[in-house]
Enzyme design. Structure first.
Site, PDB file in Angstrom:
ATOM      1  N   LYS A   1       0.858  -1.190   0.000  1.00  0.00           N
ATOM      2  CA  LYS A   1       0.000   0.000   0.000  1.00  0.00           C
ATOM      3  C   LYS A   1       0.886   1.228   0.000  1.00  0.00           C
ATOM      4  O   LYS A   1       2.023   1.191   0.477  1.00  0.00           O
ATOM      5  CB  LYS A   1      -0.867   0.006   1.267  1.00  0.00           C
TER       6      LYS A   1
ATOM      7  N   GLY B   1     -21.662   5.916   6.830  1.00  0.00           N
ATOM      8  CA  GLY B   1     -20.885   6.487   5.736  1.00  0.00           C
ATOM      9  C   GLY B   1     -21.554   6.113   4.427  1.00  0.00           C
ATOM     10  O   GLY B   1     -21.666   4.920   4.107  1.00  0.00           O
ATOM     11  N   VAL B   2     -22.043   7.116   3.682  1.00  0.00           N
ATOM     12  CA  VAL B   2     -22.653   6.787   2.378  1.00  0.00           C
ATOM     13  C   VAL B   2     -21.851   7.461   1.273  1.00  0.00           C
ATOM     14  O   VAL B   2     -22.351   8.286   0.517  1.00  0.00           O
ATOM     15  CB  VAL B   2     -24.163   7.131   2.281  1.00  0.00           C
ATOM     16  N   GLY B   3     -20.565   7.077   1.203  1.00  0.00           N
ATOM     17  CA  GLY B   3     -19.665   7.587   0.165  1.00  0.00           C
ATOM     18  C   GLY B   3     -19.735   6.718  -1.075  1.00  0.00           C
ATOM     19  O   GLY B   3     -20.779   6.138  -1.399  1.00  0.00           O
ATOM     20  N   ASN B   4     -18.589   6.603  -1.753  1.00  0.00           N
ATOM     21  CA  ASN B   4     -18.554   5.919  -3.051  1.00  0.00           C
ATOM     22  C   ASN B   4     -19.056   4.477  -2.992  1.00  0.00           C
ATOM     23  O   ASN B   4     -19.915   4.076  -3.778  1.00  0.00           O
ATOM     24  CB  ASN B   4     -17.111   5.909  -3.583  1.00  0.00           C
ATOM     25  N   VAL B   5     -18.529   3.701  -2.062  1.00  0.00           N
ATOM     26  CA  VAL B   5     -18.919   2.286  -1.988  1.00  0.00           C
ATOM     27  C   VAL B   5     -20.348   2.172  -1.462  1.00  0.00           C
ATOM     28  O   VAL B   5     -21.196   1.474  -2.042  1.00  0.00           O
ATOM     29  CB  VAL B   5     -17.960   1.481  -1.073  1.00  0.00           C
ATOM     30  N   ALA B   6     -20.620   2.863  -0.353  1.00  0.00           N
ATOM     31  CA  ALA B   6     -21.902   2.645   0.325  1.00  0.00           C
ATOM     32  C   ALA B   6     -23.086   3.139  -0.498  1.00  0.00           C
ATOM     33  O   ALA B   6     -24.185   2.586  -0.391  1.00  0.00           O
ATOM     34  CB  ALA B   6     -21.885   3.317   1.693  1.00  0.00           C
ATOM     35  N   TYR B   7     -22.883   4.162  -1.332  1.00  0.00           N
ATOM     36  CA  TYR B   7     -24.008   4.607  -2.165  1.00  0.00           C
ATOM     37  C   TYR B   7     -24.439   3.456  -3.086  1.00  0.00           C
ATOM     38  O   TYR B   7     -25.631   3.152  -3.209  1.00  0.00           O
ATOM     39  CB  TYR B   7     -23.625   5.856  -2.986  1.00  0.00           C
TER      40      TYR B   7
HETATM   41  N1  LIG Z   1     -13.491   2.229  -2.747  1.00  0.00           N
HETATM   42  C1  LIG Z   1     -13.215   0.922  -2.740  1.00  0.00           C
HETATM   43  O1  LIG Z   1     -13.252   0.245  -3.768  1.00  0.00           O
HETATM   44  C2  LIG Z   1     -12.868   0.254  -1.427  1.00  0.00           C
HETATM   45  C3  LIG Z   1     -12.388  -1.059  -1.442  1.00  0.00           C
HETATM   46  C4  LIG Z   1     -12.130  -1.691  -0.235  1.00  0.00           C
HETATM   47  C5  LIG Z   1     -12.325  -1.013   0.948  1.00  0.00           C
HETATM   48  N2  LIG Z   1     -12.785   0.267   0.940  1.00  0.00           N
HETATM   49  C6  LIG Z   1     -13.004   0.947   2.218  1.00  0.00           C
HETATM   50  O2  LIG Z   1     -14.395   1.271   2.341  1.00  0.00           O
HETATM   51  C7  LIG Z   1     -14.538   2.507   3.054  1.00  0.00           C
HETATM   52  C8  LIG Z   1     -15.322   3.498   2.204  1.00  0.00           C
HETATM   53  O3  LIG Z   1     -14.611   3.731   1.016  1.00  0.00           O
HETATM   54  P1  LIG Z   1     -15.155   4.781  -0.052  1.00  0.00           P
HETATM   55  O4  LIG Z   1     -14.301   4.624  -1.254  1.00  0.00           O
HETATM   56  O5  LIG Z   1     -16.635   4.667  -0.186  1.00  0.00           O
HETATM   57  O6  LIG Z   1     -14.767   6.139   0.667  1.00  0.00           O
HETATM   58  P2  LIG Z   1     -15.537   7.531   0.614  1.00  0.00           P
HETATM   59  O7  LIG Z   1     -14.578   8.530   1.139  1.00  0.00           O
HETATM   60  O8  LIG Z   1     -16.165   7.763  -0.720  1.00  0.00           O
HETATM   61  O9  LIG Z   1     -16.752   7.317   1.653  1.00  0.00           O
HETATM   62  C9  LIG Z   1     -16.594   7.333   3.021  1.00  0.00           C
HETATM   63  C10 LIG Z   1     -17.754   8.145   3.610  1.00  0.00           C
HETATM   64  O10 LIG Z   1     -17.695   8.050   5.020  1.00  0.00           O
HETATM   65  C11 LIG Z   1     -18.042   9.324   5.560  1.00  0.00           C
HETATM   66  N3  LIG Z   1     -17.553   9.390   6.933  1.00  0.00           N
HETATM   67  C12 LIG Z   1     -16.301   9.622   7.400  1.00  0.00           C
HETATM   68  N4  LIG Z   1     -16.279   9.593   8.739  1.00  0.00           N
HETATM   69  C13 LIG Z   1     -17.565   9.320   9.132  1.00  0.00           C
HETATM   70  C14 LIG Z   1     -18.194   9.137  10.394  1.00  0.00           C
HETATM   71  N5  LIG Z   1     -17.523   9.242  11.527  1.00  0.00           N
HETATM   72  N6  LIG Z   1     -19.505   8.852  10.415  1.00  0.00           N
HETATM   73  C15 LIG Z   1     -20.216   8.754   9.274  1.00  0.00           C
HETATM   74  N7  LIG Z   1     -19.673   8.925   8.057  1.00  0.00           N
HETATM   75  C16 LIG Z   1     -18.365   9.195   7.994  1.00  0.00           C
HETATM   76  C17 LIG Z   1     -17.413  10.314   4.600  1.00  0.00           C
HETATM   77  O11 LIG Z   1     -18.011  11.579   4.721  1.00  0.00           O
HETATM   78  C18 LIG Z   1     -17.683   9.642   3.263  1.00  0.00           C
HETATM   79  O12 LIG Z   1     -18.920  10.051   2.694  1.00  0.00           O
HETATM   80  C19 LIG Z   1     -13.107   2.961   3.401  1.00  0.00           C
HETATM   81  O13 LIG Z   1     -12.789   2.479   4.675  1.00  0.00           O
HETATM   82  C20 LIG Z   1     -12.252   2.247   2.356  1.00  0.00           C
HETATM   83  O14 LIG Z   1     -10.928   2.018   2.820  1.00  0.00           O
HETATM   84  C21 LIG Z   1     -13.063   0.909  -0.219  1.00  0.00           C
HETATM   85  C1  LIG Z   2      -6.576  -2.048  -5.098  1.00  0.00           C
HETATM   86  C2  LIG Z   2      -7.684  -1.225  -4.505  1.00  0.00           C
HETATM   87  C3  LIG Z   2      -8.920  -1.302  -5.272  1.00  0.00           C
HETATM   88  C4  LIG Z   2      -7.735  -1.576  -3.097  1.00  0.00           C
HETATM   89  C5  LIG Z   2      -8.818  -0.944  -2.245  1.00  0.00           C
HETATM   90  N1  LIG Z   2      -8.530   0.426  -1.968  1.00  0.00           N
HETATM   91  C6  LIG Z   2      -8.861  -1.790  -0.987  1.00  0.00           C
HETATM   92  O1  LIG Z   2      -8.622  -1.341   0.100  1.00  0.00           O
HETATM   93  O2  LIG Z   2      -9.166  -2.956  -1.126  1.00  0.00           O
END
Ligand SMILES: NC(=O)c1ccc[n+]([C@@H]2O[C@H](COP(=O)([O-])OP(=O)(O)OC[C@H]3O[C@@H](n4cnc5c(N)ncnc54)[C@H](O)[C@@H]3O)[C@@H](O)[C@H]2O)c1
Ligand SMILES: CC(C)C[C@H](N)C(=O)O
EC number: 1.4.1.9
Length: 365
Positions: free
Chosen positions: A80, A180-186
């Site tokens: 990472k 958290g309703v960011g990229n993944v959660a939406y």
């Molecule tokens: N994006 C991916 O493909 C991916 C893959 C594996 C793991 N993850 C993990 O999943 C999680 C979310 O990733 P993402 O890409 O959606 O990120 P993101 O930044 O788009 O979404 C995270 C959301 O959480 C909110 N947040 C932060 N602190 C908070 C709190 N205390 N209470 C409520 N909401 C809060 C943020 O405002 C944001 O909207 C992260 O931990 C990331 O490491 C993501």
């Molecule tokens: C390679 C990435 C898509 C990895 C992703 N950020 C994860 O934590 O799994």
């Protein structure tokens, strides 16, 4: 922090400090273990309070990727990067291209992708300097933003955990509390809404909350209240360590299944939720959809093939639950066992050879 002592404790291979005065780049690449193949893991850009915090985050996340990639059945090790900086202010073409040159210098030992604070556009800039980057634009025949695919994997894994807890994997009528309703959660909420689940959401970003309320009829609660709401499933999708001494006594959920990395503050918290009878879908098993998807680029990206593998997260979570029941251990330990056993098997089977002779990228058609 005694860096070598920490590296020795968890057997890290390499830590690379990247400094480029011209672009302002300050990055740390951590490579944990390359037994299974080159280390693949995303690049996080974050405003760390100290250099020590950044080093620790890089190391901790790199080790998580070793386990994630191994448990997902990928022929990839774990690594990472963290870039120290504010993703809203400090990004530039020079910075990501300088970073790309550092990756190129590692000659394939490390392959990057998106993580918190970085985007497909950033990966495209890195790609100007190196091929050891994934999650680049579909225009290059690549997989693009991994988040929707991660969400699909979480949805599949949540169904497998629900089957164990409720006797059926249908999520219709189930109440899911999403933190958290960011990229993944939406995207996760979209799948859940389409299946007829009821959603409770929280986010510190009011616009993100509004979007979930409008699009999926979600009920919104204050960020501090999400842990104690009446629900069937808690889905942590914000930051790590939300399963801890303070939150556990509040939980009403029977299942914990979400996308966040490093959900347990400490392993003892995995034991505590196990004793409470909560079915916990281990974070790095359920959230592997993104890395499975970007890893497919290394073979010449095929979305159908990648999605099929991501669907398999259902079986992977079911397998972890089965091992946990068989060995009478919490699911987080069962997941570690699955990953460690695979790495050990491969380490032993390879020890007779000096090297396997080709890089994974050479299979790209
Ligand atoms: N994006 C991916 O493909 C991916 C893959 C594996 C793991 N993850 C993990 O999943 C999680 C979310 O990733 P993402 O890409 O959606 O990120 P993101 O930044 O788009 O979404 C995270 C959301 O959480 C909110 N947040 C932060 N602190 C908070 C709190 N205390 N209470 C409520 N909401 C809060 C943020 O405002 C944001 O909207 C992260 O931990 C990331 O490491 C993501
Ligand atoms: C390679 C990435 C898509 C990895 C992703 N950020 C994860 O934590 O799994």
């Amino acid at each position: 922090m005694e860096i070598f002592k920490y590296m020795e404790q968890y057997d890290y291979e390499q830590l690379v400090f990247c400094q480029d005065k011209q672009s302002g780049l300050k990055a740390i690449i951590a490579i944990h273990d390359t037994t299974l193949g080159p280390a693949l893991g995303g690049t996080r850009m974050w405003t760390y309070a100290s250099e020590e915090e950044a080093i620790e985050d890089a190391l901790r996340l790199a080790r998580g990727m070793t386990y994630k990639n191994a448990a997902a059945g990928l022929n990839l090790g774990g690594g990472k990067t963290v870039i120290i900086g504010d993703p809203r202010k400090d990004k530039s073409e020079e910075l990501f291209r300088a970073f790309g040159r550092y990756i190129q210098g590692l000659n394939g030992r490390y392959i990057t992708a998106e993580d918190v604070g970085t985007t497909v556009e950033d990966m495209d800039l890195i790609h100007e300097e190196t091929n050891y980057v994934t999650g680049i634009s579909p225009a290059f025949g690549s997989s693009g933003n991994p988040s929707p695919v991660t969400a699909y994997g979480v949805y599949r894994g949540m169904k497998a955990a629900a089957k164990e807890a409720f006797g059926s994997d249908s999520l219709e009528g189930k109440v899911v509390a999403v933190q958290g309703v960011g990229n993944v959660a939406y995207s996760l909420c979209k799948h859940l809404h389409e299946e007829g689940a009821q959603l409770i959401v929280s986010d510190i970003n009011k616009d993100a909350v509004r979007r979930a309320v409008e699009d999926f009829h979600a009920k919104a609660v204050d960020p501090n209240d999400i842990y104690g709401v009446e629900c069937d499933i808690y889905a942590p999708c914000a930051l790590g360590a939300t399963i801890n001494d303070v939150t556990i006594p509040q939980f009403k959920a029977k299942v914990i299944a979400g996308s966040a990395n490093n959900q347990l503050r400490d392993t003892k918290h995995g034991d505590m939720i196990h004793e409470m009878g909560i079915v916990y879908a281990p974070d790095y098993v359920i959230n592997a959809g993104g890395v499975i998807n970007v890893a497919d680029e290394l073979y010449g990206y095929n979305s159908e093939r990648a999605l099929k593998k991501v669907e398999g997260i259902y079986n992977n979570i079911a397998r972890v639950i089965e091992i946990a029941k068989r060995d009478n251990i919490p699911t987080y330990k069962a997941a570690d066992r699955l990953a460690e056993e695979r790495i050990e098997r491969m380490r032993n089977s390879r020890s007779q050879f000096l090297q396997n002779g080709h890089h994974i990228l050479s299979r790209k058609s």
